[in-house]
Motif scaffolding. Structure first.
Motif, PDB file in Angstrom:
ATOM      1  N   GLU A 106       0.827  -1.204   0.000  1.00 45.07           N
ATOM      2  CA  GLU A 106       0.000   0.000   0.000  1.00 45.07           C
ATOM      3  C   GLU A 106       0.865   1.258   0.000  1.00 45.07           C
ATOM      4  N   VAL A 107       1.909   1.271   0.836  1.00 46.60           N
ATOM      5  CA  VAL A 107       2.788   2.441   0.924  1.00 46.60           C
ATOM      6  C   VAL A 107       3.505   2.677  -0.396  1.00 46.60           C
ATOM      7  N   THR A 108       4.088   1.629  -0.959  1.00 46.08           N
ATOM      8  CA  THR A 108       4.829   1.795  -2.206  1.00 46.08           C
ATOM      9  C   THR A 108       3.895   2.125  -3.365  1.00 46.08           C
ATOM     10  N   HIS A 109       2.656   1.620  -3.300  1.00 44.52           N
ATOM     11  CA  HIS A 109       1.680   1.964  -4.335  1.00 44.52           C
ATOM     12  C   HIS A 109       1.392   3.462  -4.315  1.00 44.52           C
ATOM     13  N   GLU A 110       1.193   4.004  -3.126  1.00 42.49           N
ATOM     14  CA  GLU A 110       0.919   5.440  -3.002  1.00 42.49           C
ATOM     15  C   GLU A 110       2.115   6.278  -3.417  1.00 42.49           C
ATOM     16  N   GLU A 111       3.323   5.831  -3.043  1.00 47.20           N
ATOM     17  CA  GLU A 111       4.529   6.603  -3.331  1.00 47.20           C
ATOM     18  C   GLU A 111       4.977   6.466  -4.784  1.00 47.20           C
ATOM     19  N   SER A 112       4.361   5.542  -5.525  1.00 49.03           N
ATOM     20  CA  SER A 112       4.761   5.301  -6.911  1.00 49.03           C
ATOM     21  C   SER A 112       3.769   5.889  -7.905  1.00 49.03           C
ATOM     22  N   THR A 113       3.011   6.862  -7.466  1.00 53.20           N
ATOM     23  CA  THR A 113       2.009   7.473  -8.331  1.00 53.20           C
ATOM     24  C   THR A 113       2.603   8.654  -9.080  1.00 53.20           C
ATOM     25  N   PHE A 114       2.466   8.652 -10.398  1.00 48.84           N
ATOM     26  CA  PHE A 114       2.931   9.766 -11.206  1.00 48.84           C
ATOM     27  C   PHE A 114       1.873  10.869 -11.126  1.00 48.84           C
ATOM     28  N   SER A 115       2.182  11.870 -10.319  1.00 48.38           N
ATOM     29  CA  SER A 115       1.212  12.934 -10.065  1.00 48.38           C
ATOM     30  C   SER A 115       1.908  14.288 -10.186  1.00 48.38           C
ATOM     31  N   ALA A 116       1.104  15.343 -10.183  1.00 44.46           N
ATOM     32  CA  ALA A 116       1.659  16.691 -10.265  1.00 44.46           C
ATOM     33  C   ALA A 116       2.543  16.999  -9.065  1.00 44.46           C
ATOM     34  N   THR A 117       2.110  16.547  -7.890  1.00 44.59           N
ATOM     35  CA  THR A 117       2.905  16.796  -6.675  1.00 44.59           C
ATOM     36  C   THR A 117       4.245  16.072  -6.744  1.00 44.59           C
ATOM     37  N   SER A 172       5.413   1.776 -11.205  1.00 37.07           N
ATOM     38  CA  SER A 172       6.582   2.375 -10.570  1.00 37.07           C
ATOM     39  C   SER A 172       7.612   2.808 -11.599  1.00 37.07           C
ATOM     40  N   LEU A 173       7.818   1.987 -12.615  1.00 40.22           N
ATOM     41  CA  LEU A 173       8.766   2.352 -13.680  1.00 40.22           C
ATOM     42  C   LEU A 173       8.309   3.614 -14.404  1.00 40.22           C
ATOM     43  N   TRP A 174       7.024   3.707 -14.653  1.00 42.31           N
ATOM     44  CA  TRP A 174       6.491   4.897 -15.315  1.00 42.31           C
ATOM     45  C   TRP A 174       6.724   6.139 -14.468  1.00 42.31           C
ATOM     46  N   ALA A 175       6.432   6.039 -13.167  1.00 42.41           N
ATOM     47  CA  ALA A 175       6.642   7.176 -12.281  1.00 42.41           C
ATOM     48  C   ALA A 175       8.111   7.567 -12.238  1.00 42.41           C
TER      49      ALA A 175
END
Length: 320
Positions: A106-117, A172-175
């Motif tokens: 869950e933690v790595t999923h959240e931290e691996s999001t390609f987002s504006a922030t 994760s690779l994309w991010a």
């Protein structure tokens, strides 16, 4: 200890209680009949030793409680209870060594999001590092390392490889790749702007830089440091010692290497751009390799610990 708050359909409460009472290391079980409204059902509360947390959460998911109700897990910093002490003694292994795979995913999923922030943090970190490179200022380099959020996707790749989750690997690779490309492009534009304002110039990038010249001179030590950082970073995530991530962040030259590559490319210094790119790839590869191997070893050691532990069950009614 971990605290679990469950919403369970009333007709399945007995089934959940049976699982909790059969799990070594549980304590403080409470049932609030009909307390839940959305989704409707009973609220079941319990504490569980961290060592037994993954087993219990996995069992609840096998029962489908995450689909028909909910599973909420919280880390408790302090629990004063004789029963809690007994539960921790009954559970095999040490809580510090236990890996909560659901929590880690869950933690790595959240931290691996390609987002504006995420991109903003990475771009700002890279621009800070660019200022450090041009001014040959090690303090700015360290600050940029601490700001960079790139360890999240790196940990996501390692976790996904161990868990055999190809979708999380791709995410994760994309991010990681898209994030660094965006940050480097923005940093190159930042360098051109600073040059137009006469704050950067080509002499700054070509001049001897005793404090920051190592960034574009990769060697085997760079890879060794990345391996050690990958081990430390992974352990900090799995043991809930997130403060150690700061030390990991300022020990590898991912962000500074990306910054140096972007600035060097903007001045057409291809040698520095290439050297910095190799440094970046060496650090990223070393962290992923070390993180993956660390998780595999942790998983194997924990399975061995559980297999060699004597089978002990908490008797029904003793968990409260």
């Amino acid at each position: 200890m971990l605290h679990l708050r469950l919403i369970v359909p009333a007709e399945r409460t007995d089934e959940v209680l049976e699982l909790i009472e059969a799990t070594v290391g549980t304590a403080h079980v409470a049932v609030l009949s009909g307390a839940a409204r959305n989704p409707a059902g009973d609220v079941v509360l319990c504490d569980v030793a961290r060592e037994a947390g993954d087993e219990l959460i996995g069992g609840l998911r096998k029962l489908g409680i995450d689909d028909c109700g909910s599973i909420t897990v919280e880390n408790m910093d302090l629990t004063l209870s004789r029963r809690a002490d007994e539960a921790e003694r009954e559970a095999p292994g040490e809580g510090m060594d236990a890996v909560l795979w659901e929590e880690l995913s869950e933690v790595t999923h959240e931290e691996s999001t390609f987002s504006a922030t995420y991109v903003t943090f990475l771009a700002v970190a890279t621009m800070l590092a660019a200022c450090g490179v041009m001014l040959d200022n090690a303090v700015l380099i360290v600050g940029a390392m601490a700001v960079g959020p790139e360890f999240g996707p790196l940990a996501g790749i390692s976790t996904a490889l161990v868990q055999r989750a190809p979708r999380l690997v791709a995410r994760s690779l994309w991010a990681l790749i898209a994030g660094f490309l965006a940050a480097m492009v923005l940093t190159a534009g930042f360098a051109w702007l600073m040059d137009a304002l006469d704050l950067f110039n080509e002499d700054m990038i070509t001049a001897p830089r005793p404090q920051t010249g190592f960034i574009w001179h990769p060697d085997w030590m760079s890879f060794v440091v990345a391996l050690l950082a990958g081990i430390a970073g992974t352990l900090s995530l799995t043991s809930a010692k997130s403060g150690a991530l700061i030390g990991v962040a300022i020990s590898v030259t991912t962000v500074p290497a990306a910054a140096n590559a972007a600035v060097a490319f903007s001045y057409q210094d291809l040698d520095q751009a290439w050297g910095s790119s190799v440094q970046l790839l060496a650090n990223l590869g070393g962290i992923v390799l070390a993180g993956t191997v660390t998780l595999l070893i942790q998983k194997a050691l924990w399975n061995l610990t559980r297999a060699s532990a004597p089978v002990r069950r908490v008797k029904a009614g003793a968990s409260g």
